[in-house]
Motif scaffolding. Sequence first.
Motif, PDB file in Angstrom:
ATOM      1  N   PRO A 228      55.970  51.480 -10.305  1.00 55.61           N
ATOM      2  CA  PRO A 228      57.162  51.729 -11.048  1.00 55.61           C
ATOM      3  C   PRO A 228      56.870  51.296 -12.709  1.00 55.61           C
ATOM      4  CG  PRO A 228      57.072  49.473 -10.245  1.00 55.61           C
ATOM      5  CD  PRO A 228      55.725  49.984  -9.870  1.00 55.61           C
ATOM      6  N   LEU A 229      56.548  52.683 -13.199  1.00 52.24           N
ATOM      7  CA  LEU A 229      56.229  52.511 -14.692  1.00 52.24           C
ATOM      8  C   LEU A 229      57.125  53.206 -15.468  1.00 52.24           C
ATOM      9  CD1 LEU A 229      52.349  53.601 -14.215  1.00 52.24           C
ATOM     10  CD2 LEU A 229      53.289  51.311 -14.702  1.00 52.24           C
ATOM     11  N   ASP A 230      57.589  52.682 -16.797  1.00 48.09           N
ATOM     12  CA  ASP A 230      57.951  53.418 -17.831  1.00 48.09           C
ATOM     13  C   ASP A 230      57.180  54.170 -18.489  1.00 48.09           C
ATOM     14  OD1 ASP A 230      60.540  52.273 -17.052  1.00 48.09           O
ATOM     15  OD2 ASP A 230      60.673  50.586 -18.298  1.00 48.09           O
ATOM     16  N   TYR A 231      55.965  53.656 -18.863  1.00 42.94           N
ATOM     17  CA  TYR A 231      55.002  54.518 -19.766  1.00 42.94           C
ATOM     18  C   TYR A 231      53.775  54.125 -19.313  1.00 42.94           C
ATOM     19  CZ  TYR A 231      59.021  54.332 -23.210  1.00 42.94           C
ATOM     20  OH  TYR A 231      60.138  54.476 -23.626  1.00 42.94           O
ATOM     21  N   VAL A 232      52.942  55.256 -19.223  1.00 42.03           N
ATOM     22  CA  VAL A 232      51.441  55.300 -19.208  1.00 42.03           C
ATOM     23  C   VAL A 232      50.732  55.442 -20.857  1.00 42.03           C
ATOM     24  CG1 VAL A 232      49.458  56.226 -18.221  1.00 42.03           C
ATOM     25  CG2 VAL A 232      51.559  55.971 -17.064  1.00 42.03           C
ATOM     26  N   PHE A 233      50.069  54.730 -21.236  1.00 44.79           N
ATOM     27  CA  PHE A 233      49.255  54.577 -22.254  1.00 44.79           C
ATOM     28  C   PHE A 233      47.989  55.217 -22.068  1.00 44.79           C
ATOM     29  CE2 PHE A 233      52.681  51.802 -23.046  1.00 44.79           C
ATOM     30  CZ  PHE A 233      53.268  52.021 -24.358  1.00 44.79           C
ATOM     31  N   SER A 234      47.899  56.682 -22.501  1.00 43.57           N
ATOM     32  CA  SER A 234      46.349  57.214 -22.147  1.00 43.57           C
ATOM     33  C   SER A 234      45.440  57.225 -23.447  1.00 43.57           C
ATOM     34  CB  SER A 234      46.735  58.834 -21.845  1.00 43.57           C
ATOM     35  OG  SER A 234      47.804  58.837 -21.257  1.00 43.57           O
ATOM     36  N   GLY A 235      44.209  57.566 -23.010  1.00 44.84           N
ATOM     37  CA  GLY A 235      43.189  57.601 -23.910  1.00 44.84           C
ATOM     38  C   GLY A 235      43.234  58.822 -24.948  1.00 44.84           C
ATOM     39  N   HIS A 236      43.922  59.927 -24.457  1.00 47.03           N
ATOM     40  CA  HIS A 236      44.297  60.979 -25.240  1.00 47.03           C
ATOM     41  C   HIS A 236      45.537  61.553 -25.217  1.00 47.03           C
ATOM     42  CE1 HIS A 236      39.518  61.138 -25.369  1.00 47.03           C
ATOM     43  NE2 HIS A 236      39.920  60.856 -24.024  1.00 47.03           N
ATOM     44  N   GLY A 237      46.018  62.182 -26.507  1.00 44.64           N
ATOM     45  CA  GLY A 237      47.287  62.829 -26.403  1.00 44.64           C
ATOM     46  C   GLY A 237      48.619  61.789 -26.316  1.00 44.64           C
ATOM     47  N   GLU A 238      49.602  62.351 -25.689  1.00 44.49           N
ATOM     48  CA  GLU A 238      50.879  61.770 -25.868  1.00 44.49           C
ATOM     49  C   GLU A 238      51.005  60.395 -24.929  1.00 44.49           C
ATOM     50  OE1 GLU A 238      53.122  62.624 -28.223  1.00 44.49           O
ATOM     51  OE2 GLU A 238      52.139  64.132 -28.973  1.00 44.49           O
ATOM     52  N   ILE A 239      51.848  59.600 -25.070  1.00 43.41           N
ATOM     53  CA  ILE A 239      52.183  58.461 -24.379  1.00 43.41           C
ATOM     54  C   ILE A 239      53.031  59.203 -23.252  1.00 43.41           C
ATOM     55  CG2 ILE A 239      53.681  56.353 -24.140  1.00 43.41           C
ATOM     56  CD1 ILE A 239      52.651  55.950 -27.220  1.00 43.41           C
ATOM     57  N   ILE A 240      52.959  58.922 -22.068  1.00 51.96           N
ATOM     58  CA  ILE A 240      53.613  59.479 -20.807  1.00 51.96           C
ATOM     59  C   ILE A 240      54.786  58.726 -20.233  1.00 51.96           C
ATOM     60  CG2 ILE A 240      53.181  60.174 -18.445  1.00 51.96           C
ATOM     61  CD1 ILE A 240      50.086  60.692 -19.377  1.00 51.96           C
ATOM     62  N   ALA A 241      55.966  59.272 -19.986  1.00 51.22           N
ATOM     63  CA  ALA A 241      56.981  58.625 -19.877  1.00 51.22           C
ATOM     64  C   ALA A 241      57.683  59.335 -18.423  1.00 51.22           C
ATOM     65  CB  ALA A 241      58.153  58.833 -20.548  1.00 51.22           C
ATOM     66  N   ASN A 242      56.747  60.145 -17.692  1.00 53.27           N
ATOM     67  CA  ASN A 242      57.249  60.751 -16.480  1.00 53.27           C
ATOM     68  C   ASN A 242      56.125  60.824 -15.668  1.00 53.27           C
ATOM     69  OD1 ASN A 242      56.017  62.729 -18.205  1.00 53.27           O
ATOM     70  ND2 ASN A 242      56.787  64.442 -17.304  1.00 53.27           N
ATOM     71  N   HIS A 243      55.208  59.826 -15.301  1.00 51.61           N
ATOM     72  CA  HIS A 243      53.940  59.601 -14.580  1.00 51.61           C
ATOM     73  C   HIS A 243      54.114  60.258 -13.288  1.00 51.61           C
ATOM     74  CE1 HIS A 243      55.560  55.869 -12.936  1.00 51.61           C
ATOM     75  NE2 HIS A 243      54.532  56.010 -12.120  1.00 51.61           N
ATOM     76  N   LYS A 244      55.132  60.107 -12.589  1.00 47.03           N
ATOM     77  CA  LYS A 244      55.061  60.701 -11.230  1.00 47.03           C
ATOM     78  C   LYS A 244      55.251  62.228 -11.151  1.00 47.03           C
ATOM     79  CE  LYS A 244      57.777  56.750  -9.148  1.00 47.03           C
ATOM     80  NZ  LYS A 244      56.972  56.067  -8.439  1.00 47.03           N
ATOM     81  N   ASP A 245      56.098  62.811 -11.972  1.00 48.16           N
ATOM     82  CA  ASP A 245      56.148  64.351 -12.183  1.00 48.16           C
ATOM     83  C   ASP A 245      54.742  64.712 -12.634  1.00 48.16           C
ATOM     84  OD1 ASP A 245      58.595  64.047 -11.311  1.00 48.16           O
ATOM     85  OD2 ASP A 245      59.315  64.494 -13.344  1.00 48.16           O
ATOM     86  N   LEU A 246      54.194  64.071 -13.499  1.00 47.49           N
ATOM     87  CA  LEU A 246      53.051  64.777 -13.953  1.00 47.49           C
ATOM     88  C   LEU A 246      51.843  64.830 -12.973  1.00 47.49           C
ATOM     89  CD1 LEU A 246      51.678  65.938 -16.482  1.00 47.49           C
ATOM     90  CD2 LEU A 246      51.339  63.488 -17.189  1.00 47.49           C
ATOM     91  N   ILE A 247      51.696  63.490 -12.228  1.00 45.14           N
ATOM     92  CA  ILE A 247      51.022  63.225 -11.124  1.00 45.14           C
ATOM     93  C   ILE A 247      51.026  64.362 -10.070  1.00 45.14           C
ATOM     94  CG2 ILE A 247      50.304  61.664  -9.304  1.00 45.14           C
ATOM     95  CD1 ILE A 247      50.459  59.486 -11.559  1.00 45.14           C
TER      96      ILE A 247
END
Length: 322
Positions: A228-247
Amino acid sequence: MEFIKAGNLTIYPIILDVDHKLKSFNSYLVDDGHSVSLIDAGINKEEYWDLFISTLHRFGFDLSDLTGILVTHHHFDHVGLVNRIIDRASIPVYAHEKAIPRLRRDPEFMQQRIDFYKKLYEEMGCEEAGHAQIDYLLNAIEKHKHTAIKAEIIPLKKEIHCFKIIEVPGHSPDQVAFYNEEAKVLFGGDVLIDHISSNAFVEPNESGERILSLLQQMDSLNKCSALPLDYVFSGHGEIIANHKDLIETRLKNVEIKASKLLTLIKDGAPTANEIAKQYYKKIYESQFPLVMSEIIGHLDFLEVNRKVRTEMVDGVSHYYSY
Ligand SMILES: [Zn+2]
């Protein structure tokens, strides 16, 4: 960007934008009130160092305030400043135990890798391009000798500072994500990137056998999706707020690409090398190791899903559709 508050964490992104498909090199300072972690250490360039130091100072920190450098994986664009930092302040460095021979550039380990790729490219029918890549790798061992991490590297256990360690191999065998449950944030390195799919590089395991990297990567993505995440902080690009959809999109794209490769196999492309040439055309040459990882990974996906089978013909692996 200034800083982000999440739970009891204050997160200071250190993001250097670049005119490159990676978009940016990201690392993060995370203050939980007890510890100040540096998650990843960017690239070894003057401008990254300046950005890192100015971020520290702007928010009232000094190098000696860091309680640890937490490495998501061993790739050069995530550990660039480690040596420079530890030359100036004795900060503990933490990484997955599999990162250690890689970060140390252990000669025996490097030779094992060369032997592995030599055999792999032969089996995949790569011929000339495979030989060229081996020459490149041999040169790179010499050229990058000085980038070996000098500090003691402490293997990560289950937790570090305010984070749980989640193993997310695939992009690299040593990749981990740092998870803070209360703040609902994950620092994922390159497990999930907003604007591009993360390459699952072909790698050997400890016994020199090929890891099914793409399948590992898919498992790791599923693991992240379940959090259950609000944000994924990645090594590149934008901070991710919709990790489930993106995955979900990333996993779907594996199926789509694999089915395109299956068509090439049905049309008679016999080897991974031939499939790679036909699928990637121009970038086959310019991005050979990346392209081969992609093809081999998707062929693994087809094979475990019983869409293709392989047979060795004169030392080269041939793929056939069922
Ligand atoms: Zn990266």
